[in-house]
Design a protein around this motif. Structure first.
Motif, mmCIF file in Angstrom:
data_model
loop_
_atom_site.group_PDB
_atom_site.id
_atom_site.type_symbol
_atom_site.label_atom_id
_atom_site.label_comp_id
_atom_site.label_asym_id
_atom_site.label_seq_id
_atom_site.Cartn_x
_atom_site.Cartn_y
_atom_site.Cartn_z
ATOM 1 N N GLU A 13 0.831 -1.207 0.000
ATOM 2 C CA GLU A 13 0.000 0.000 0.000
ATOM 3 C C GLU A 13 0.863 1.254 0.000
ATOM 4 O O GLU A 13 0.573 2.234 -0.697
ATOM 5 C CB GLU A 13 -0.930 -0.010 1.219
ATOM 6 N N PHE A 14 1.924 1.237 0.811
ATOM 7 C CA PHE A 14 2.838 2.385 0.837
ATOM 8 C C PHE A 14 3.483 2.591 -0.532
ATOM 9 O O PHE A 14 3.608 3.713 -1.014
ATOM 10 C CB PHE A 14 3.922 2.176 1.890
ATOM 11 N N VAL A 15 3.900 1.479 -1.157
ATOM 12 C CA VAL A 15 4.523 1.571 -2.479
ATOM 13 C C VAL A 15 3.550 2.165 -3.473
ATOM 14 O O VAL A 15 3.886 3.067 -4.260
ATOM 15 C CB VAL A 15 4.991 0.175 -2.950
ATOM 16 N N GLU A 16 2.318 1.673 -3.440
ATOM 17 C CA GLU A 16 1.305 2.126 -4.400
ATOM 18 C C GLU A 16 1.006 3.614 -4.256
ATOM 19 O O GLU A 16 0.748 4.310 -5.247
ATOM 20 C CB GLU A 16 0.025 1.310 -4.204
ATOM 21 N N SER A 17 1.088 4.108 -3.029
ATOM 22 C CA SER A 17 0.780 5.519 -2.789
ATOM 23 C C SER A 17 2.016 6.400 -2.860
ATOM 24 O O SER A 17 1.947 7.596 -2.562
ATOM 25 C CB SER A 17 0.097 5.682 -1.424
ATOM 26 N N GLY A 18 3.151 5.825 -3.247
ATOM 27 C CA GLY A 18 4.369 6.602 -3.402
ATOM 28 C C GLY A 18 5.109 6.889 -2.111
ATOM 29 O O GLY A 18 6.045 7.691 -2.089
ATOM 30 N N LYS A 19 4.726 6.219 -1.026
ATOM 31 C CA LYS A 19 5.363 6.432 0.278
ATOM 32 C C LYS A 19 6.500 5.421 0.461
ATOM 33 O O LYS A 19 6.449 4.542 1.320
ATOM 34 C CB LYS A 19 4.346 6.312 1.399
ATOM 35 N N MET A 20 7.535 5.561 -0.350
ATOM 36 C CA MET A 20 8.619 4.590 -0.331
ATOM 37 C C MET A 20 9.399 4.621 0.978
ATOM 38 O O MET A 20 9.880 3.582 1.447
ATOM 39 C CB MET A 20 9.567 4.840 -1.504
ATOM 40 N N GLU A 21 9.519 5.777 1.585
ATOM 41 C CA GLU A 21 10.233 5.855 2.863
ATOM 42 C C GLU A 21 9.507 5.051 3.929
ATOM 43 O O GLU A 21 10.132 4.333 4.725
ATOM 44 C CB GLU A 21 10.373 7.310 3.300
ATOM 45 N N ASP A 22 8.172 5.144 3.941
ATOM 46 C CA ASP A 22 7.383 4.362 4.902
ATOM 47 C C ASP A 22 7.495 2.871 4.611
ATOM 48 O O ASP A 22 7.590 2.052 5.533
ATOM 49 C CB ASP A 22 5.919 4.784 4.853
ATOM 50 N N ALA A 23 7.478 2.521 3.324
ATOM 51 C CA ALA A 23 7.609 1.117 2.940
ATOM 52 C C ALA A 23 8.965 0.571 3.384
ATOM 53 O O ALA A 23 9.054 -0.522 3.964
ATOM 54 C CB ALA A 23 7.440 0.956 1.429
ATOM 55 N N ASN A 24 10.012 1.335 3.121
ATOM 56 C CA ASN A 24 11.350 0.901 3.531
ATOM 57 C C ASN A 24 11.461 0.785 5.043
ATOM 58 O O ASN A 24 12.054 -0.164 5.563
ATOM 59 C CB ASN A 24 12.403 1.877 3.001
ATOM 60 N N ASP A 25 10.906 1.764 5.755
ATOM 61 C CA ASP A 25 10.977 1.745 7.222
ATOM 62 C C ASP A 25 10.312 0.498 7.789
ATOM 63 O O ASP A 25 10.837 -0.132 8.726
ATOM 64 C CB ASP A 25 10.304 2.992 7.806
ATOM 65 N N LEU A 26 9.157 0.135 7.231
ATOM 66 C CA LEU A 26 8.429 -1.026 7.742
ATOM 67 C C LEU A 26 9.209 -2.315 7.510
ATOM 68 O O LEU A 26 9.309 -3.173 8.403
ATOM 69 C CB LEU A 26 7.058 -1.109 7.061
ATOM 70 N N MET A 27 9.794 -2.448 6.330
ATOM 71 C CA MET A 27 10.556 -3.659 6.033
ATOM 72 C C MET A 27 11.870 -3.696 6.817
ATOM 73 O O MET A 27 12.271 -4.747 7.332
ATOM 74 C CB MET A 27 10.835 -3.733 4.533
ATOM 75 N N VAL A 28 12.536 -2.564 6.925
ATOM 76 C CA VAL A 28 13.780 -2.509 7.702
ATOM 77 C C VAL A 28 13.506 -2.868 9.160
ATOM 78 O O VAL A 28 14.254 -3.643 9.776
ATOM 79 C CB VAL A 28 14.437 -1.116 7.599
#
Length: 295
Positions: free
Chosen positions: A121-136
């Motif tokens: 969902e973060f990726v789809e909405s362009g929130k790559m920093e949030d996506a990276n933070d969650l996976m990290v």
């Protein structure tokens, strides 16, 4: 732009269908056809048997029988809806895994599916920093378990794996990332006999799928869960494909010494996610193949 639109449409479709099946994922994802109708039949038979026994004993429980019959009729449609959602999981899984792999991330065997969906969902909405933070955060919090699981599965690699994971924990990412990527290649070669991302003649898919082609392995499993490894995603891009792209984790550039800016926490966690996914999913595919051959 076209690719982003397709990703957006895929994610919306994914979110619509996945909610009914998320909690039932582990239980129902492999085989569900016919279960709902079987349960309905069993409930119906149980109701009739109970009715017969109670009537034989002279007990008047008509209201109870009616309630049981009502439950039998109402539960069947619910089960059928869940069954339909689970049967469609391979397509949704393919889209989810493809979306994550497009940005260098791969699911871990112990990661909740709901977390993968949040990242998508973060990726789809362009929130790559949030996506990276969650996976990290996930891999940082579970790094000991991930290292132990892979080391236990591949004990002859334990020393190298522990050295790579220790380098990560010591923030020596320039050392951890090449070793993690190389071990993902080695695990793939060990399990399948082909190198990870070794291209076919068409240059679009890899030879990896050939290791399971025409086997008795589950087709839906192979086509869905192997997508991140059998399709060519940015991590496997060559020099021409990544020309003009921003800095990221590009396997070829790292292992051939072309990149001098790969040593980041995010990229090291991405490399861990690739190694974890590769060791888990290829081992599972091999088990399915073996079961099919032995049947």
């Amino acid at each position: 732009m076209e690719q982003d639109t397709k990703s957006s449409e895929a994610l919306r479709d994914l979110q619509v269908g996945i909610s009914a099946a998320t909690e039932a994922w582990d239980t129902f994802r492999a085989e569900f056809d016919g279960v709902a109708r079987h349960i309905e039949m069993v409930i119906g038979e149980s109701v009739r048997s109970l009715q017969h026994r109670l009537r034989a004993s002279g007990i008047q429980v008509g209201s109870v029988i009616q309630q049981l019959q009502s439950v039998s009729r109402s539960i069947a449609p619910v089960l059928l809806k869940i069954g339909s959602a689970v049967r469609n999981l391979p397509d949704r899984t393919r889209r989810l895994l493809g979306t994550l792999a497009q940005y260098g991330w791969y699911l871990d065997s112990d990661m909740p599916l709901s977390q993968g969906l949040r990242v998508a969902e973060f990726v789809e909405s362009g929130k790559m920093e949030d996506a990276n933070d969650l996976m990290v955060d996930y891999f940082e919090n579970n790094i000991e378990d991930v290292c132990k699981r892979i080391s236990d599965d591949f004990p002859e690699r334990r020393g190298i794996l522990e050295a790579a994971f220790n380098a990560h924990k010591q923030r020596q990412f320039a050392l951890s990332i090449p070793v993690l990527l190389a071990q993902a290649d080695g695990v793939c070669l060990e399990l399948t006999g082909v190198q990870l991302y070794a291209k076919r003649g068409d240059g679009q898919t890899t030879k990896l799928l050939d290791a399971f082609k025409n086997s008795a392995a589950d087709e839906d499993f192979s086509s869905a869960w192997l997508i991140p490894l059998t399709n060519v995603f940015p991590i496997a891009f060559g020099a021409q494909q990544r020309a003009g792209l921003p800095d990221g984790l590009y396997r070829h550039a790292v292992l051939h010494g072309e990149s001098t800016s790969y040593d980041t926490l995010v990229n090291s966690c991405k490399a861990i996610s690739l190694l974890s996914f590769t060791s888990w999913i290829l081992a599972e595919a091999g088990k399915r193949q073996a079961r099919g051959i032995n049947q």
